[in-house]
Design an enzyme around this catalytic site. Structure first.
Site, PDB file in Angstrom:
ATOM      1  N   ARG A 127      23.977  35.056  27.403  1.00 59.10           N
ATOM      2  CA  ARG A 127      24.549  33.770  26.957  1.00 59.10           C
ATOM      3  C   ARG A 127      25.779  33.929  26.065  1.00 59.10           C
ATOM      4  O   ARG A 127      26.150  33.033  25.329  1.00 59.10           O
ATOM      5  CB  ARG A 127      23.499  32.913  26.258  1.00 59.10           C
ATOM      6  N   LYS A 149      40.592  31.107  29.817  1.00 52.90           N
ATOM      7  CA  LYS A 149      40.116  30.706  31.149  1.00 52.90           C
ATOM      8  C   LYS A 149      39.569  31.946  31.844  1.00 52.90           C
ATOM      9  O   LYS A 149      40.275  32.957  31.952  1.00 52.90           O
ATOM     10  CB  LYS A 149      41.247  30.109  31.990  1.00 52.90           C
ATOM     11  N   GLU A 191      55.348  33.940  36.195  1.00 52.25           N
ATOM     12  CA  GLU A 191      54.673  33.205  35.110  1.00 52.25           C
ATOM     13  C   GLU A 191      55.556  33.144  33.856  1.00 52.25           C
ATOM     14  O   GLU A 191      55.450  32.204  33.076  1.00 52.25           O
ATOM     15  CB  GLU A 191      53.309  33.836  34.789  1.00 52.25           C
ATOM     16  N   LYS A 233      52.377  29.609  25.291  1.00 46.99           N
ATOM     17  CA  LYS A 233      50.996  29.384  25.741  1.00 46.99           C
ATOM     18  C   LYS A 233      50.093  29.069  24.548  1.00 46.99           C
ATOM     19  O   LYS A 233      49.225  28.196  24.632  1.00 46.99           O
ATOM     20  CB  LYS A 233      50.482  30.580  26.541  1.00 46.99           C
ATOM     21  N   GLU A 243      41.780  21.882  28.684  1.00 51.38           N
ATOM     22  CA  GLU A 243      42.577  21.172  29.696  1.00 51.38           C
ATOM     23  C   GLU A 243      42.138  19.723  29.898  1.00 51.38           C
ATOM     24  O   GLU A 243      41.909  19.273  31.019  1.00 51.38           O
ATOM     25  CB  GLU A 243      42.559  21.937  31.027  1.00 51.38           C
ATOM     26  N   ARG A 247      47.309  20.960  28.751  1.00 48.75           N
ATOM     27  CA  ARG A 247      47.228  22.333  29.269  1.00 48.75           C
ATOM     28  C   ARG A 247      47.520  22.402  30.767  1.00 48.75           C
ATOM     29  O   ARG A 247      47.943  23.444  31.270  1.00 48.75           O
ATOM     30  CB  ARG A 247      45.859  22.940  28.944  1.00 48.75           C
ATOM     31  N   ASN A 251      49.860  24.871  34.853  1.00 46.45           N
ATOM     32  CA  ASN A 251      49.579  25.062  36.284  1.00 46.45           C
ATOM     33  C   ASN A 251      50.757  24.654  37.164  1.00 46.45           C
ATOM     34  O   ASN A 251      50.578  24.439  38.375  1.00 46.45           O
ATOM     35  CB  ASN A 251      48.337  24.264  36.694  1.00 46.45           C
ATOM     36  N   HIS A 254      51.060  25.934  40.692  1.00 41.89           N
ATOM     37  CA  HIS A 254      49.775  26.531  41.074  1.00 41.89           C
ATOM     38  C   HIS A 254      49.055  25.749  42.169  1.00 41.89           C
ATOM     39  O   HIS A 254      48.258  26.325  42.905  1.00 41.89           O
ATOM     40  CB  HIS A 254      48.860  26.664  39.854  1.00 41.89           C
ATOM     41  N   HIS A 258      47.982  28.056  44.913  1.00 43.53           N
ATOM     42  CA  HIS A 258      46.575  28.347  45.231  1.00 43.53           C
ATOM     43  C   HIS A 258      46.291  28.085  46.710  1.00 43.53           C
ATOM     44  O   HIS A 258      45.473  28.780  47.325  1.00 43.53           O
ATOM     45  CB  HIS A 258      45.637  27.518  44.352  1.00 43.53           C
ATOM     46  N   HIS A 271      49.217  36.659  43.361  1.00 38.43           N
ATOM     47  CA  HIS A 271      49.133  35.367  42.671  1.00 38.43           C
ATOM     48  C   HIS A 271      50.519  34.931  42.176  1.00 38.43           C
ATOM     49  O   HIS A 271      50.930  33.784  42.380  1.00 38.43           O
ATOM     50  CB  HIS A 271      48.145  35.491  41.498  1.00 38.43           C
TER      51      HIS A 271
HETATM   52  P1  NAD Z   1      45.792  42.163  39.259  1.00 41.18           P
HETATM   53  O1  NAD Z   1      44.816  42.075  38.184  1.00 41.18           O
HETATM   54  O2  NAD Z   1      45.298  42.210  40.649  1.00 41.18           O
HETATM   55  O3  NAD Z   1      46.727  43.421  38.988  1.00 41.18           O
HETATM   56  C1  NAD Z   1      47.746  43.706  39.897  1.00 41.18           C
HETATM   57  C2  NAD Z   1      47.677  45.138  40.448  1.00 41.18           C
HETATM   58  O4  NAD Z   1      48.259  46.027  39.489  1.00 41.18           O
HETATM   59  C3  NAD Z   1      46.278  45.655  40.687  1.00 41.18           C
HETATM   60  O5  NAD Z   1      46.293  46.486  41.822  1.00 41.18           O
HETATM   61  C4  NAD Z   1      45.999  46.471  39.440  1.00 41.18           C
HETATM   62  O6  NAD Z   1      45.030  47.476  39.639  1.00 41.18           O
HETATM   63  C5  NAD Z   1      47.345  47.070  39.176  1.00 41.18           C
HETATM   64  N1  NAD Z   1      47.650  47.423  37.792  1.00 41.18           N
HETATM   65  C6  NAD Z   1      47.304  46.739  36.689  1.00 41.18           C
HETATM   66  N2  NAD Z   1      47.885  47.270  35.614  1.00 41.18           N
HETATM   67  C7  NAD Z   1      48.590  48.323  36.041  1.00 41.18           C
HETATM   68  C8  NAD Z   1      49.423  49.262  35.393  1.00 41.18           C
HETATM   69  N3  NAD Z   1      49.694  49.198  34.103  1.00 41.18           N
HETATM   70  N4  NAD Z   1      49.982  50.246  36.136  1.00 41.18           N
HETATM   71  C9  NAD Z   1      49.768  50.297  37.479  1.00 41.18           C
HETATM   72  N5  NAD Z   1      49.012  49.412  38.160  1.00 41.18           N
HETATM   73  C10 NAD Z   1      48.439  48.435  37.429  1.00 41.18           C
HETATM   74  O7  NAD Z   1      46.825  40.928  39.206  1.00 41.18           O
HETATM   75  P2  NAD Z   1      47.528  40.144  37.998  1.00 41.18           P
HETATM   76  O8  NAD Z   1      48.798  39.681  38.552  1.00 41.18           O
HETATM   77  O9  NAD Z   1      47.513  40.915  36.752  1.00 41.18           O
HETATM   78  O10 NAD Z   1      46.554  38.913  37.784  1.00 41.18           O
HETATM   79  C11 NAD Z   1      46.361  37.946  38.789  1.00 41.18           C
HETATM   80  C12 NAD Z   1      45.054  37.250  38.522  1.00 41.18           C
HETATM   81  O11 NAD Z   1      45.124  36.573  37.279  1.00 41.18           O
HETATM   82  C13 NAD Z   1      44.708  36.202  39.565  1.00 41.18           C
HETATM   83  O12 NAD Z   1      43.364  36.350  39.937  1.00 41.18           O
HETATM   84  C14 NAD Z   1      44.925  34.897  38.839  1.00 41.18           C
HETATM   85  O13 NAD Z   1      44.091  33.882  39.322  1.00 41.18           O
HETATM   86  C15 NAD Z   1      44.594  35.266  37.431  1.00 41.18           C
HETATM   87  N6  NAD Z   1      45.196  34.398  36.431  1.00 41.18           N
HETATM   88  C16 NAD Z   1      44.391  33.882  35.478  1.00 41.18           C
HETATM   89  C17 NAD Z   1      44.919  33.095  34.480  1.00 41.18           C
HETATM   90  C18 NAD Z   1      44.051  32.596  33.363  1.00 41.18           C
HETATM   91  O14 NAD Z   1      44.508  31.756  32.577  1.00 41.18           O
HETATM   92  N7  NAD Z   1      42.840  33.095  33.230  1.00 41.18           N
HETATM   93  C19 NAD Z   1      46.301  32.820  34.469  1.00 41.18           C
HETATM   94  C20 NAD Z   1      47.099  33.375  35.452  1.00 41.18           C
HETATM   95  C21 NAD Z   1      46.537  34.164  36.449  1.00 41.18           C
HETATM   96  N1  GLY Z   2      47.189  29.771  33.486  1.00 42.95           N
HETATM   97  C1  GLY Z   2      46.899  28.410  33.222  1.00 42.95           C
HETATM   98  C2  GLY Z   2      46.121  28.189  31.986  1.00 42.95           C
HETATM   99  O1  GLY Z   2      45.788  29.111  31.282  1.00 42.95           O
HETATM  100  O2  GLY Z   2      45.801  27.073  31.676  1.00 42.95           O
END
Ligand code: NAD
Ligand code: GLY
Length: 370
Positions: A127, A149, A191, A233, A243, A247, A251, A254, A258, A271
């Site tokens: 939890r 998030k 982003e 942010k 949100e 907030r 997006n 997005h 998406h 992404h």
């Molecule tokens: P990812 O986590 O898939 O990383 C991208 C690639 O780079 C992967 O293959 C990873 O293994 C590699 N990698 C990571 N760090 C590295 C480094 N320093 N050196 C070499 N390789 C490295 O993708 P991302 O773009 O970081 O994140 C995308 C995800 O984030 C999506 O799932 C998206 O939905 C999510 N997201 C969430 C929020 C939120 O507010 N929670 C906001 C934006 C995006």
């Molecule tokens: N990436 C969108 C949010 O954090 O609200």
């Protein structure tokens, strides 16, 4: 909003008892004092993936070891296609098989995929246990690690299952970006660019002047991009953690993005690539709604091209591409009773959420897709 003490910048996220700092700097991960003053615990669990583990797991483990009696690691498969229940369960398997108690601190070492899944695991294991975000992609440093998030994907929709759950600290070690592939750097720039048209036109000017330096990974320029993105942010999340309204502007791009990700299958487009292209579509929709002039759409599109990102959406369904996008967008979390809500620009540096006529949305998709 921020306090800069060389070589470290700190950006505060102010959320009452859920407040925390984002630490930004070079070579932070391997310093033991980076990890001072975290919640006390006997055990830590590093959650990472098969690509990042060989690069940074050992350095992080050595640095946090003085703070815990035991440090365990779970290595997940890499990629958006693995952001699902099966992979999430690997984290729970590791926590339970190692006898991790409810004080165990999780460390999310990786990009947004690792961060979102570790956060969701932390929100639900016993939890709720504390977790630290250690983002290693540009995208995760400027966006996903901040604001709490957490989620996994469902085959029918992106980030559909998750929780709001804040980390206790975010550590953006800029030196980890040196190993990031160029395509991932561009995805992160999407982003970064996003924050300009929705909130800060001076930042958009700065990004335009520094795109080449960003693409070349100039350390000082990257540091500023991460810090300013996190400040914006933090400002948004501080006012609207869950949100209820504001907030949603984060997006921008997005809703279309998406649909691209889910429509093509998770992981085909990154992404950030989908968001970059989605921002062009959302800007075009804003123009057709009479909210911004064509020059702003063209300016944003040109910047996204310079950042090495696609600006034409993929054809997902040759028979009825617009219909296919719209079906995916109806499942978006912002939809109300099946009515799609779009984040649109409401003048330069401002964004709002609103619906749009179906025919207009279809036309935007048809115009913007290859
Ligand atoms: P990812 O986590 O898939 O990383 C991208 C690639 O780079 C992967 O293959 C990873 O293994 C590699 N990698 C990571 N760090 C590295 C480094 N320093 N050196 C070499 N390789 C490295 O993708 P991302 O773009 O970081 O994140 C995308 C995800 O984030 C999506 O799932 C998206 O939905 C999510 N997201 C969430 C929020 C939120 O507010 N929670 C906001 C934006 C995006
Ligand atoms: N990436 C969108 C949010 O954090 O609200």
């Amino acid at each position: 909003m921020s306090e800069t003490t060389f070589p470290l910048a700190k950006v505060a996220i102010s959320l009452d008892d859920r407040s925390y700092d984002i630490h930004i700097g070079q070579d932070l991960l391997s310093r033991s004092d980076t990890w001072d003053h975290l919640p006390k615990a006997q055990t830590a669990m590093i959650v990472t993936n098969e690509t990042i583990a060989p690069l940074y797991e050992d350095a992080l483990r050595r640095a946090i070891c003085p703070h815990y009696k035991q440090v365990h690691t779970v290595v997940l498969p890499d990629g958006e296609a693995h952001k699902n229940w099966q992979t999430l369960n690997l984290i729970f398997d590791a926590l339970l098989s190692k006898g991790c108690d409810r004080k165990t601190v999780l460390f999310a070492l990786g990009g947004g995929v690792v961060g979102d899944m570790t956060g969701f695991a932390a929100a639900s294991y016993m939890r709720g246990v504390p977790f630290v975000q250690v983002p290693t992609t540009l995208l995760s440093q400027v966006d996903s690690s901040v604001g709490g998030k957490t989620a996994i994907n469902h085959p029918l929709g992106k980030n559909m299952i998750g929780a709001f759950y804040q980390p206790v600290r975010v550590v953006c070690d800029l030196s980890t970006l040196r190993t990031l592939p160029g395509r991932e750097l561009s995805a992160g720039l999407a982003e970064v660019i996003k924050y300009g048209p929705i909130a800060d036109m001076a930042f958009l000017d700065w990004i335009e002047s520094n795109t080449d330096a960003l693409m070349a990974q100039d350390p000082a320029v990257l540091a500023h991009a991460v810090q300013r993105s996190c400040e914006i942010k933090a400002w948004v999340v501080g006012q609207d953690e869950r949100e209820a309204g504001l907030r949603a502007i984060l997006n921008f791009g997005h809703t279309f993005g998406h649909a691209i990700e889910a429509g093509l299958g998770f992981g085909v487009w990154l992404h950030g690539e989908a968001v970059g292209c989605g921002m062009v579509m959302a800007a075009e929709l804003s123009h057709r709604l009479g909210l911004v002039d064509a020059a702003l759409v063209a300016r944003l599109k040109a910047l996204i091209v310079r950042a090495g990102l696609p600006v034409r959406g993929p054809v997902i369904d040759a028979a009825d591409n617009a219909g296919h996008y719209i079906d995916h967008m109806r499942l978006d979390k912002k939809s109300v009773g099946g009515d799609i809500q779009f984040v649109v620009l409401d003048g330069p540096g401002k964004a709002t959420v609103r619906g749009a006529p179906d025919a207009m949305v279809r036309d935007v998709i048809n115009t913007c897709c290859a």
